[in-house]
Design a protein around this motif. Structure first.
Motif, PDB file in Angstrom:
ATOM      1  N   PRO A   1       5.463  61.116  53.089  1.00 42.90           N
ATOM      2  CA  PRO A   1       4.492  61.522  52.064  1.00 42.90           C
ATOM      3  C   PRO A   1       3.084  61.737  52.588  1.00 42.90           C
ATOM      4  O   PRO A   1       2.422  62.709  52.220  1.00 42.90           O
ATOM      5  CB  PRO A   1       4.553  60.357  51.060  1.00 42.90           C
ATOM      6  CG  PRO A   1       5.936  59.810  51.207  1.00 42.90           C
ATOM      7  CD  PRO A   1       6.263  59.951  52.670  1.00 42.90           C
ATOM      8  N   ILE A   2       2.594  60.846  53.468  1.00 43.08           N
ATOM      9  CA  ILE A   2       1.229  61.002  53.953  1.00 43.08           C
ATOM     10  C   ILE A   2       1.083  62.260  54.804  1.00 43.08           C
ATOM     11  O   ILE A   2       0.078  62.970  54.718  1.00 43.08           O
ATOM     12  CB  ILE A   2       0.763  59.747  54.735  1.00 43.08           C
ATOM     13  CG1 ILE A   2      -0.739  59.873  55.055  1.00 43.08           C
ATOM     14  CG2 ILE A   2       1.593  59.547  56.004  1.00 43.08           C
ATOM     15  CD1 ILE A   2      -1.342  58.605  55.610  1.00 43.08           C
ATOM     16  N   ALA A   3       2.092  62.569  55.623  1.00 47.30           N
ATOM     17  CA  ALA A   3       2.039  63.779  56.450  1.00 47.30           C
ATOM     18  C   ALA A   3       2.073  65.020  55.579  1.00 47.30           C
ATOM     19  O   ALA A   3       1.329  65.985  55.810  1.00 47.30           O
ATOM     20  CB  ALA A   3       3.192  63.788  57.445  1.00 47.30           C
ATOM     21  N   ILE A   4       2.930  65.029  54.571  1.00 50.11           N
ATOM     22  CA  ILE A   4       3.027  66.178  53.666  1.00 50.11           C
ATOM     23  C   ILE A   4       1.706  66.406  52.944  1.00 50.11           C
ATOM     24  O   ILE A   4       1.207  67.533  52.854  1.00 50.11           O
ATOM     25  CB  ILE A   4       4.170  65.961  52.656  1.00 50.11           C
ATOM     26  CG1 ILE A   4       5.525  65.976  53.388  1.00 50.11           C
ATOM     27  CG2 ILE A   4       4.149  67.036  51.574  1.00 50.11           C
ATOM     28  CD1 ILE A   4       6.697  65.556  52.517  1.00 50.11           C
ATOM     29  N   ALA A   5       1.093  65.326  52.443  1.00 51.03           N
ATOM     30  CA  ALA A   5      -0.179  65.456  51.727  1.00 51.03           C
ATOM     31  C   ALA A   5      -1.293  65.950  52.641  1.00 51.03           C
ATOM     32  O   ALA A   5      -2.065  66.847  52.271  1.00 51.03           O
ATOM     33  CB  ALA A   5      -0.558  64.103  51.111  1.00 51.03           C
ATOM     34  N   LEU A   6      -1.385  65.380  53.839  1.00 50.59           N
ATOM     35  CA  LEU A   6      -2.450  65.778  54.768  1.00 50.59           C
ATOM     36  C   LEU A   6      -2.321  67.242  55.177  1.00 50.59           C
ATOM     37  O   LEU A   6      -3.313  67.978  55.198  1.00 50.59           O
ATOM     38  CB  LEU A   6      -2.421  64.884  56.010  1.00 50.59           C
ATOM     39  CG  LEU A   6      -3.005  63.482  55.854  1.00 50.59           C
ATOM     40  CD1 LEU A   6      -2.682  62.639  57.079  1.00 50.59           C
ATOM     41  CD2 LEU A   6      -4.508  63.545  55.631  1.00 50.59           C
ATOM     42  N   ILE A   7      -1.123  67.662  55.504  1.00 50.64           N
ATOM     43  CA  ILE A   7      -0.931  69.040  55.964  1.00 50.64           C
ATOM     44  C   ILE A   7      -1.157  70.021  54.827  1.00 50.64           C
ATOM     45  O   ILE A   7      -1.761  71.084  55.012  1.00 50.64           O
ATOM     46  CB  ILE A   7       0.458  69.186  56.600  1.00 50.64           C
ATOM     47  CG1 ILE A   7       0.476  68.467  57.956  1.00 50.64           C
ATOM     48  CG2 ILE A   7       0.849  70.653  56.762  1.00 50.64           C
ATOM     49  CD1 ILE A   7       1.810  68.436  58.650  1.00 50.64           C
ATOM     50  N   ALA A   8      -0.713  69.688  53.611  1.00 51.99           N
ATOM     51  CA  ALA A   8      -0.945  70.572  52.468  1.00 51.99           C
ATOM     52  C   ALA A   8      -2.436  70.723  52.188  1.00 51.99           C
ATOM     53  O   ALA A   8      -2.939  71.836  51.976  1.00 51.99           O
ATOM     54  CB  ALA A   8      -0.224  70.034  51.238  1.00 51.99           C
ATOM     55  N   LEU A   9      -3.177  69.620  52.215  1.00 54.22           N
ATOM     56  CA  LEU A   9      -4.616  69.670  51.920  1.00 54.22           C
ATOM     57  C   LEU A   9      -5.398  70.360  53.033  1.00 54.22           C
ATOM     58  O   LEU A   9      -6.409  71.022  52.777  1.00 54.22           O
ATOM     59  CB  LEU A   9      -5.148  68.253  51.697  1.00 54.22           C
ATOM     60  CG  LEU A   9      -4.656  67.565  50.423  1.00 54.22           C
ATOM     61  CD1 LEU A   9      -5.103  66.114  50.396  1.00 54.22           C
ATOM     62  CD2 LEU A   9      -5.158  68.309  49.187  1.00 54.22           C
ATOM     63  N   THR A  10      -4.927  70.193  54.284  1.00 49.44           N
ATOM     64  CA  THR A  10      -5.618  70.831  55.409  1.00 49.44           C
ATOM     65  C   THR A  10      -5.714  72.331  55.218  1.00 49.44           C
ATOM     66  O   THR A  10      -6.719  72.958  55.566  1.00 49.44           O
ATOM     67  CB  THR A  10      -4.895  70.511  56.729  1.00 49.44           C
ATOM     68  OG1 THR A  10      -4.977  69.112  56.972  1.00 49.44           O
ATOM     69  CG2 THR A  10      -5.521  71.266  57.895  1.00 49.44           C
ATOM     70  N   TRP A  11      -4.663  72.928  54.631  1.00 43.76           N
ATOM     71  CA  TRP A  11      -4.666  74.388  54.490  1.00 43.76           C
ATOM     72  C   TRP A  11      -5.725  74.882  53.527  1.00 43.76           C
ATOM     73  O   TRP A  11      -6.165  76.024  53.612  1.00 43.76           O
ATOM     74  CB  TRP A  11      -3.275  74.880  54.088  1.00 43.76           C
ATOM     75  CG  TRP A  11      -2.407  75.030  55.292  1.00 43.76           C
ATOM     76  CD1 TRP A  11      -1.460  74.182  55.745  1.00 43.76           C
ATOM     77  CD2 TRP A  11      -2.473  76.090  56.245  1.00 43.76           C
ATOM     78  NE1 TRP A  11      -0.909  74.639  56.917  1.00 43.76           N
ATOM     79  CE2 TRP A  11      -1.517  75.830  57.243  1.00 43.76           C
ATOM     80  CE3 TRP A  11      -3.238  77.247  56.346  1.00 43.76           C
ATOM     81  CZ2 TRP A  11      -1.300  76.669  58.323  1.00 43.76           C
ATOM     82  CZ3 TRP A  11      -3.027  78.094  57.432  1.00 43.76           C
ATOM     83  CH2 TRP A  11      -2.070  77.801  58.404  1.00 43.76           C
TER      84      TRP A  11
ATOM     85  N   SER B   1       7.336  72.954  56.375  1.00 51.39           N
ATOM     86  CA  SER B   1       7.446  72.508  57.770  1.00 51.39           C
ATOM     87  C   SER B   1       7.773  71.022  57.841  1.00 51.39           C
ATOM     88  O   SER B   1       8.611  70.591  58.645  1.00 51.39           O
ATOM     89  CB  SER B   1       6.144  72.780  58.520  1.00 51.39           C
ATOM     90  OG  SER B   1       5.905  74.164  58.655  1.00 51.39           O
ATOM     91  N   CYS B   2       7.094  70.239  57.011  1.00 52.16           N
ATOM     92  CA  CYS B   2       7.353  68.796  57.001  1.00 52.16           C
ATOM     93  C   CYS B   2       8.791  68.505  56.582  1.00 52.16           C
ATOM     94  O   CYS B   2       9.464  67.653  57.180  1.00 52.16           O
ATOM     95  CB  CYS B   2       6.385  68.102  56.043  1.00 52.16           C
ATOM     96  SG  CYS B   2       4.661  68.112  56.588  1.00 52.16           S
TER      97      CYS B   2
END
Length: 245
Positions: free
Chosen positions: A152-162, A200-201
């Motif tokens: 969950p943390i990786a998915i949230a970080l990568i989504a917000l980064t975009w 991707s995640c």
């Protein structure tokens, strides 16, 4: 969370090349800005030396991956390659092979330790194993590295980064009007990037799944695991293989 092989928009030939290039440009920018792969540099450098390679062939390079920040720390020169070569990246400081390169059937005239950054998840298990088997067959060491994870943390970080693309795109070099248009008129780049980033995640292999791909590839010594830089919230999953001596 099971692995889901959902489609990513920029995987397909119908994706406009200028949009695909804008996506890989921003990915390259953020990876280097955050030095996302700094933790694997000593491991990669050691593997290159142990393999006896005199060069690195980076596969699925996109716009260049992390090489702008880690290239100088490698003991050998690096050549980038991709199935869809990024037009702007081919003019960068790190040389880019101008023709399409299939990661599962690398031409024999492109030797070198093979690396794949932030791209191994694009391949289904049979294709992923074929990539590893091709490296073993040709006696070339290989390193696979991912910053996406099914967490969950990786998915949230990568989504917000975009969505940071709205702020950073004007500062990405080389400047391209197409990248600006895809970002603001309308905001296609952040939306497509967030979608592809989440997918991707969901597609990324866990260490256990990577080990399953190695059955029968016993002529190589393999390392599989996870690591992270002290300053980075993103965990790097790695698979590194070198011929047994």
């Amino acid at each position: 969370m099971p692995r889901l092989h959902i489609f990513e928009i920029h995987d397909y030939p119908w994706c406009p090349p200028s949009l695909r290039d804008a996506l890989t440009d921003f990915l390259e920018f953020t990876i280097n800005l955050g030095r996302s792969y700094a933790a694997i540099v000593p491991m990669l450098r050691d593997a290159i030396v142990r393999s006896g390679a005199t060069s690195v062939l980076d596969l699925c390079s996109g716009a260049g991956g992390p090489w702008r920040t880690i290239g100088a720390e490698m003991p050998v020169p690096v050549l980038l390659s991709d199935k869809f070569p990024n037009r702007a990246a081919t003019m960068g400081a790190v040389p880019f092979h101008p023709r399409a390169v299939d990661a599962a059937a690398v031409p024999a005239d492109l030797p070198g330790f093979r690396t794949i950054f932030t791209a191994f998840h694009h391949f289904r298990p049979a294709e992923a194993r074929a990539i590893l088997a091709d490296a073993v067959r040709q006696g070339q060491g290989i390193g696979v590295f991912e910053i996406s994870r099914r967490a969950p943390i990786a998915i949230a970080l990568i989504a917000l980064t975009w969505f940071a693309v709205l702020v950073f795109v004007p500062f990405i070099r080389p400047f391209r009007w197409s990248r600006l248009l895809w970002t603001y008129l309308p905001p296609v780049l952040p939306l497509v990037g967030a979608f592809d980033g989440v997918v991707s995640c969901l597609r990324t292999y866990s260490p256990a799944e990577l080990r399953e791909l190695l059955h029968g590839l016993d002529t190589f010594a393999w390392q599989v695991g996870e690591t992270r830089s002290p300053w980075s919230p993103l965990v790097v999953t790695y698979l590194v293989g070198v011929p047994k001596r």
